[in-house]
Write a protein that holds these residues in place. Structure first.
Motif, short mmCIF file in Angstrom:
data_model
loop_
_atom_site.label_atom_id
_atom_site.label_comp_id
_atom_site.label_asym_id
_atom_site.label_seq_id
_atom_site.Cartn_x
_atom_site.Cartn_y
_atom_site.Cartn_z
N ILE A 124 0.85 -1.22 0.00
CA ILE A 124 0.00 0.00 0.00
C ILE A 124 0.88 1.26 0.00
O ILE A 124 0.63 2.21 -0.76
N ALA A 125 1.91 1.23 0.84
CA ALA A 125 2.81 2.40 0.92
C ALA A 125 3.49 2.64 -0.43
O ALA A 125 3.63 3.79 -0.87
N LEU A 126 3.90 1.55 -1.07
CA LEU A 126 4.57 1.67 -2.38
C LEU A 126 3.63 2.30 -3.40
O LEU A 126 3.99 3.26 -4.11
N ASN A 127 2.40 1.76 -3.46
CA ASN A 127 1.41 2.30 -4.41
C ASN A 127 1.07 3.76 -4.08
O ASN A 127 0.93 4.58 -4.98
N HIS A 128 0.99 4.02 -2.78
CA HIS A 128 0.64 5.39 -2.36
C HIS A 128 1.72 6.39 -2.78
O HIS A 128 1.42 7.47 -3.29
N ASN A 129 2.98 5.96 -2.57
CA ASN A 129 4.09 6.87 -2.89
C ASN A 129 4.25 7.10 -4.38
O ASN A 129 4.85 8.09 -4.79
N LYS A 130 3.77 6.18 -5.19
CA LYS A 130 3.90 6.35 -6.64
C LYS A 130 3.05 7.54 -7.12
O LYS A 130 3.37 8.17 -8.10
N GLN A 131 1.96 7.78 -6.40
CA GLN A 131 1.07 8.91 -6.72
C GLN A 131 0.69 8.89 -8.20
O GLN A 131 0.81 9.89 -8.92
N LEU A 132 0.26 7.71 -8.65
CA LEU A 132 -0.14 7.59 -10.06
C LEU A 132 -1.46 8.33 -10.30
O LEU A 132 -2.29 8.45 -9.40
N ALA A 133 -1.63 8.79 -11.53
CA ALA A 133 -2.83 9.57 -11.88
C ALA A 133 -4.06 8.68 -11.84
O ALA A 133 -3.98 7.47 -12.08
N VAL A 134 -5.19 9.26 -11.51
CA VAL A 134 -6.43 8.48 -11.43
C VAL A 134 -6.92 8.14 -12.84
O VAL A 134 -6.68 8.87 -13.79
N GLU A 135 -7.61 7.01 -12.98
CA GLU A 135 -8.16 6.59 -14.27
C GLU A 135 -9.62 7.02 -14.39
O GLU A 135 -10.12 7.25 -15.48
N PHE A 136 -10.24 7.02 -13.22
CA PHE A 136 -11.67 7.38 -13.21
C PHE A 136 -11.85 8.61 -12.33
O PHE A 136 -11.62 8.54 -11.12
N VAL A 137 -12.23 9.72 -12.98
CA VAL A 137 -12.39 10.96 -12.21
C VAL A 137 -13.87 11.10 -11.82
O VAL A 137 -14.75 11.07 -12.67
N GLY A 138 -14.11 11.19 -10.53
CA GLY A 138 -15.50 11.31 -10.06
C GLY A 138 -15.48 11.60 -8.59
O GLY A 138 -14.51 11.25 -7.90
N ASN A 139 -16.51 12.22 -8.09
CA ASN A 139 -16.50 12.61 -6.67
C ASN A 139 -17.50 11.82 -5.83
O ASN A 139 -17.76 12.16 -4.70
N ASN A 140 -18.10 10.79 -6.45
CA ASN A 140 -18.97 9.96 -5.60
C ASN A 140 -18.72 8.49 -5.89
O ASN A 140 -18.31 8.09 -6.98
N LEU A 141 -19.02 7.72 -4.87
CA LEU A 141 -18.70 6.28 -4.89
C LEU A 141 -19.57 5.53 -5.88
O LEU A 141 -19.13 4.55 -6.50
N THR A 142 -20.82 6.00 -6.05
CA THR A 142 -21.73 5.33 -6.98
C THR A 142 -21.18 5.39 -8.40
O THR A 142 -21.22 4.40 -9.13
N TYR A 143 -20.64 6.54 -8.75
CA TYR A 143 -20.07 6.70 -10.08
C TYR A 143 -18.89 5.72 -10.27
O TYR A 143 -18.80 5.01 -11.28
N LEU A 144 -18.02 5.70 -9.29
CA LEU A 144 -16.85 4.82 -9.39
C LEU A 144 -17.28 3.35 -9.44
O LEU A 144 -16.70 2.54 -10.16
N ARG A 145 -18.29 3.03 -8.65
CA ARG A 145 -18.78 1.65 -8.61
C ARG A 145 -19.26 1.23 -10.00
O ARG A 145 -19.00 0.11 -10.45
N ASN A 146 -19.91 2.15 -10.69
CA ASN A 146 -20.41 1.85 -12.04
C ASN A 146 -19.28 1.77 -13.07
O ASN A 146 -19.31 0.94 -13.99
N GLU A 147 -18.30 2.61 -12.90
CA GLU A 147 -17.21 2.68 -13.89
C GLU A 147 -16.22 1.53 -13.74
O GLU A 147 -15.73 0.98 -14.72
N MET A 148 -15.95 1.19 -12.49
CA MET A 148 -14.90 0.17 -12.25
C MET A 148 -15.54 -1.23 -12.23
O MET A 148 -15.61 -1.90 -11.21
N HIS A 149 -16.00 -1.64 -13.44
CA HIS A 149 -16.74 -2.91 -13.51
C HIS A 149 -15.84 -4.15 -13.53
O HIS A 149 -16.31 -5.27 -13.50
N LYS A 150 -14.52 -3.92 -13.62
CA LYS A 150 -13.62 -5.09 -13.60
C LYS A 150 -13.48 -5.67 -12.18
O LYS A 150 -13.05 -6.80 -12.01
N LEU A 151 -13.84 -4.88 -11.22
CA LEU A 151 -13.70 -5.34 -9.83
C LEU A 151 -14.65 -6.51 -9.56
O LEU A 151 -15.80 -6.49 -10.02
#
Lengths: 208, 165
Positions: free
Chosen positions: A95-122
């Protein structure tokens, strides 16, 4: 002599028949030489036998060592799995390694419902953590990542003070199931781990 | 005998072997040759040096060097019953006086007759022991000894009548 029997005369005749001293000496010398040679050969064969034994023993020792290494590795890898604390630490390091990488987000959104719909590979549904409900985080976006080899969501959060956090969510596997709720500090990054429903949570804090 | 045989033991064994070889060849040089070969063979066997093994080795070497058919003609076993086991007739012999005469008398015998007589008279073997050593029937051994004795007695009678008319 005339009184003697025939066999006694024959016996007397043969008793005086002897090898010449030279011939006798020669035969005895041959005996000594032959016995010395035989003793030498026996010694040599004993040495060869000892060497052969030593080589065999060495080979057995090598084979035993290799076998022992294999068994030890098997024990280490399969039979003696990591303890929950060790796994927790590894997850925290990841987690620390991933956090420190500070990679750009793939899905830009400010609510969880939106992300839940977009991130369908999960293979699980993103969950709003009860633990974080009162913190008033703002979602900045999300991206895919992995924790312990399984697909996870990395969600960027910002609190009221503008501090950046990274929240990780992944399906609660058998390995992660055993992890206790713990806090770590890895490479200066405070990390908190816990479980809610069937989801594993990890929160990394940049601000501290 | 064991491996730790002393030189004295070995020397005595060699002398016995020489006499045995001489009983076959009746000639010193060839007896020494046979003994030499047999002795080396026994040494090569690496075990303890046994008298029986040496004698067997000498015997086989003698027969190998000479054609068995020529030197050891088969004889019928006819009169061995006259001989009592291990009882060599002990008639007093008054016809000879020195070893030269004995040597001549022994020369009249065939090698296997001399061998049998030698083993009985000099080595003190019983007929059965000789039979075992030479791989012959006991009856044959008895017959050989009897014939040897008869031949020698006959020789001495002849020479005696020549000397004493």
């Amino acid at each position: 002599m005339k009184d003697k029997s025939l066999s006694n005369h024959v016996k007397d005749y043969y008793q005086v028949q002897k090898l010449t001293p030279e011939k006798l000496e020669n035969l005895l010398a041959q005996t000594s030489e032959r016995r010395s040679a035989q003793a030498e050969t026996e010694t040599h064969s004993q040495v060869v036998t000892i060497k052969r034994k030593w080589f065999l023993q060495r080979n057995y020792a090598i084979a035993a060592s290799v076998l022992f290494c294999f068994i030890a590795m098997y024990q280490f890898i399969y039979v003696n799995p990591l303890s929950p604390e060790q796994i927790g630490l590894r997850v925290a390091q990841e987690i620390a390694l991933n956090h420190n990488k500070q990679l750009a987000v793939e899905f830009v959104g400010n609510n969880l419902t939106y992300l839940r719909n977009e991130m369908h590979k999960l293979d699980f549904s993103l969950v709003a953590s009860k633990k974080m409900a009162q913190a008033n985080f703002t979602i900045a976006g999300a991206r895919y990542c992995s924790i312990q080899g399984q697909l996870a969501a990395q969600i960027k959060l910002i609190d009221k003070q503008g501090r950046r956090y990274t929240l990780y969510q992944t399906h609660l596997s058998d390995t992660l199931q055993s992890l206790p709720a713990t806090e770590y500090i890895v490479n200066g990054v405070p990390i908190e781990q816990w479980r809610e429903q069937d989801v594993f949570f990890g929160l990394a804090n940049t601000a501290s | 005998m064991t491996q730790q045989q002393s030189s004295a033991d070995l020397a005595e064994l060699l002398q016995q072997g020489f006499r045995y070889a001489l009983s076959f060849t009746h000639e010193r040089a060839s007896a020494e040759d046979i003994l030499q070969d047999a002795w080396l063979s026994v040494l090569n066997a690496k075990g303890p040096i046994e008298k029986a093994y040496l004698f067997t080795s000498i015997r086989s070497r003698f027969f190998n060097q000479n054609k068995r058919e020529k030197l050891v003609p088969m004889i019928p076993i006819d009169d061995h019953a006259e001989y009592v086991d291990n009882q060599i007739e002990e008639h007093s012999i008054n016809f000879f006086s020195d070893s030269a005469e004995i040597e001549q008398a022994l020369k009249c015998l065939r090698p296997i007759e001399r061998e049998a007589f030698f083993l009985a008279a000099v080595e003190g073997y019983t007929a059965q022991e000789i039979a075992d050593l030479t791989s012959q029937p006991r009856g044959t051994v008895l017959s050989l000894i009897h014939r040897a004795r008869k031949k020698m007695q006959s020789y001495f009678k002849t020479t005696s009548s020549e000397v004493l008319p």
